[in-house]
Design a protein around this motif. Structure first.
Motif, PDB file in Angstrom:
ATOM      1  N   TYR A 151     -72.907  48.434  17.467  1.00 21.70           N
ATOM      2  CA  TYR A 151     -73.457  48.417  16.111  1.00 21.70           C
ATOM      3  C   TYR A 151     -72.649  49.241  15.113  1.00 21.70           C
ATOM      4  O   TYR A 151     -72.837  49.101  13.898  1.00 21.70           O
ATOM      5  N   TYR A 162     -80.098  51.135  13.953  1.00 19.57           N
ATOM      6  CA  TYR A 162     -80.071  51.262  15.411  1.00 19.57           C
ATOM      7  C   TYR A 162     -80.392  52.683  15.853  1.00 19.57           C
ATOM      8  O   TYR A 162     -81.146  52.893  16.819  1.00 19.57           O
ATOM      9  N   GLU A 163     -79.851  53.654  15.166  1.00 16.64           N
ATOM     10  CA  GLU A 163     -80.074  55.039  15.595  1.00 16.64           C
ATOM     11  C   GLU A 163     -81.509  55.485  15.360  1.00 16.64           C
ATOM     12  O   GLU A 163     -81.987  56.404  16.026  1.00 16.64           O
ATOM     13  N   GLY A 165     -83.974  53.347  15.832  1.00 13.51           N
ATOM     14  CA  GLY A 165     -84.786  52.464  16.664  1.00 13.51           C
ATOM     15  C   GLY A 165     -85.437  51.334  15.908  1.00 13.51           C
ATOM     16  O   GLY A 165     -86.418  50.747  16.367  1.00 13.51           O
ATOM     17  N   ALA A 169     -82.631  44.803  20.154  1.00 18.31           N
ATOM     18  CA  ALA A 169     -81.702  45.149  21.233  1.00 18.31           C
ATOM     19  C   ALA A 169     -80.442  44.302  21.181  1.00 18.31           C
ATOM     20  O   ALA A 169     -79.357  44.745  21.568  1.00 18.31           O
ATOM     21  N   ASN A 203     -77.221  46.792  21.266  1.00 16.10           N
ATOM     22  CA  ASN A 203     -77.718  48.147  21.083  1.00 16.10           C
ATOM     23  C   ASN A 203     -76.858  49.152  21.858  1.00 16.10           C
ATOM     24  O   ASN A 203     -77.307  49.814  22.787  1.00 16.10           O
TER      25      ASN A 203
END
Length: 306
Positions: A151, A162-163, A165, A169, A203
């Motif tokens: 990502y 992404y970091e 959440g 995925a 992910n």
């Protein structure tokens, strides 16, 4: 006397990566603008007049503005290495993939304007160009490419999602078939037909696999997988960063083992019984796919200035 380099856009992902790599390079002096001067064209012009090479790590439109500023400087202009998409297929620019062909390193050494390749394009061109040049894949062959990246290649918003959440995925994207790397893939792989390119993101922070499935019996001469591997090995013989590796017997491959390097690994997974093959490139999307490639090009350009 040290070579002087200005990274325009040093706070972005690629700029930070280049800065970190330059810290280990003797003989290079980095120049920077103060934060309050970064949008001041006069301050930028004055700094550009004092350096040997400017590395652009900017959005496309901003990169074009800086190039226009450099061109207006005449003999006082520095050389330009552009890591954006803006000039990868533009006339007057040299493509910064030194392993593309035998004369490419020298072309980069002497070029005034060099475009750093895209990450996906690096893997795709590395797989396809030698096979087209060898006559194993016709230039009008219908090519399909799929790929997955970490990502970190998606910019600040994707990284943050992404970091925190907030991202899936796995996600396929650019399914309108207009991904910005396709023009350079088509041009520098020497494909007459526009390839189908289907990228995706997973992910994991960084790392990349680029894959091209091939029906061997649809190729002229009906080559074996070993023939494709041999052509790739011959093209990259002696290369510092590109290696042709045997396919894993497990039939599996992961994307992260080259992270932090400027290495690029190529493999041919083939079934002679099924007469099918999958060409796979593995690289760090932030290394050979971005800042590592930029440093490799920058070192060649500074050799030309020596």
């Amino acid at each position: 006397m040290p070579a002087k380099v200005f990274i325009d856009g040093e706070a972005g992902t690629t700029g930070l990566g280049i800065s970190a790599r330059l810290a280990d390079c003797p003989g290079i002096e980095r120049r920077s603008l103060a934060l309050e001067q970064r949008k001041d064209p006069d301050a930028k012009k004055a700094l550009m007049e004092s350096v040997d090479v400017v590395v652009l790590c900017l959005p496309d439109d901003a990169a074009r503005e800086t190039v226009a500023l450099a061109k207006a400087m005449g003999d006082r202009a520095p050389r330009i290495l552009d890591a954006s998409t803006a000039h990868r297929v533009a006339e007057g620019w040299t493509y910064g993939f030194p392993e593309l062909a035998s004369g490419q390193p020298e072309a980069i050494r002497t070029a005034r304007f060099v475009s750093n390749p895209g990450c996906y394009a690096t893997g795709a061109i590395a797989l396809l160009r030698p096979l087209v040049d060898a006559g194993l894949i016709p230039s009008d062959f219908p090519v399909a490419i799929n790929a997955v990246s970490g990502y970190s290649g998606g910019g600040k918003t994707m990284i943050a999602d992404y970091e925190r959440g907030h991202a899936p995925a796995f996600e396929a994207y650019s399914l309108g078939l207009e991904h910005k790397h396709v023009p350079e893939i088509q041009r520098y792989a020497r494909l007459d037909r526009r390839p189908i390119f289907a990228p995706s993101v997973g992910n994991f922070a960084q790392g990349m696999l680029v894959c091209a499935p091939i029906f061997l019996d649809d190729l002229p001469g009906r080559p074996k997988g070993a023939d494709l591997e041999a052509a790739l090995a011959a093209h990259y013989a002696g290369s510092q960063y590109v290696r042709v590796m045997p396919a894993e017997a497990s039939g599996r491959i992961e994307p992260e083992s080259l992270n932090g390097t400027n290495d690029l690994e190529l493999r041919v997974f083939a079934s002679e019984g099924r007469r099918q093959a999958v060409l796979i490139a593995k690289l760090d999307n932030l290394g050979k796919g971005a800042s590592g490639a930029a440093l490799q090009n920058l070192e060649l350009m500074l050799q030309g200035d020596a």
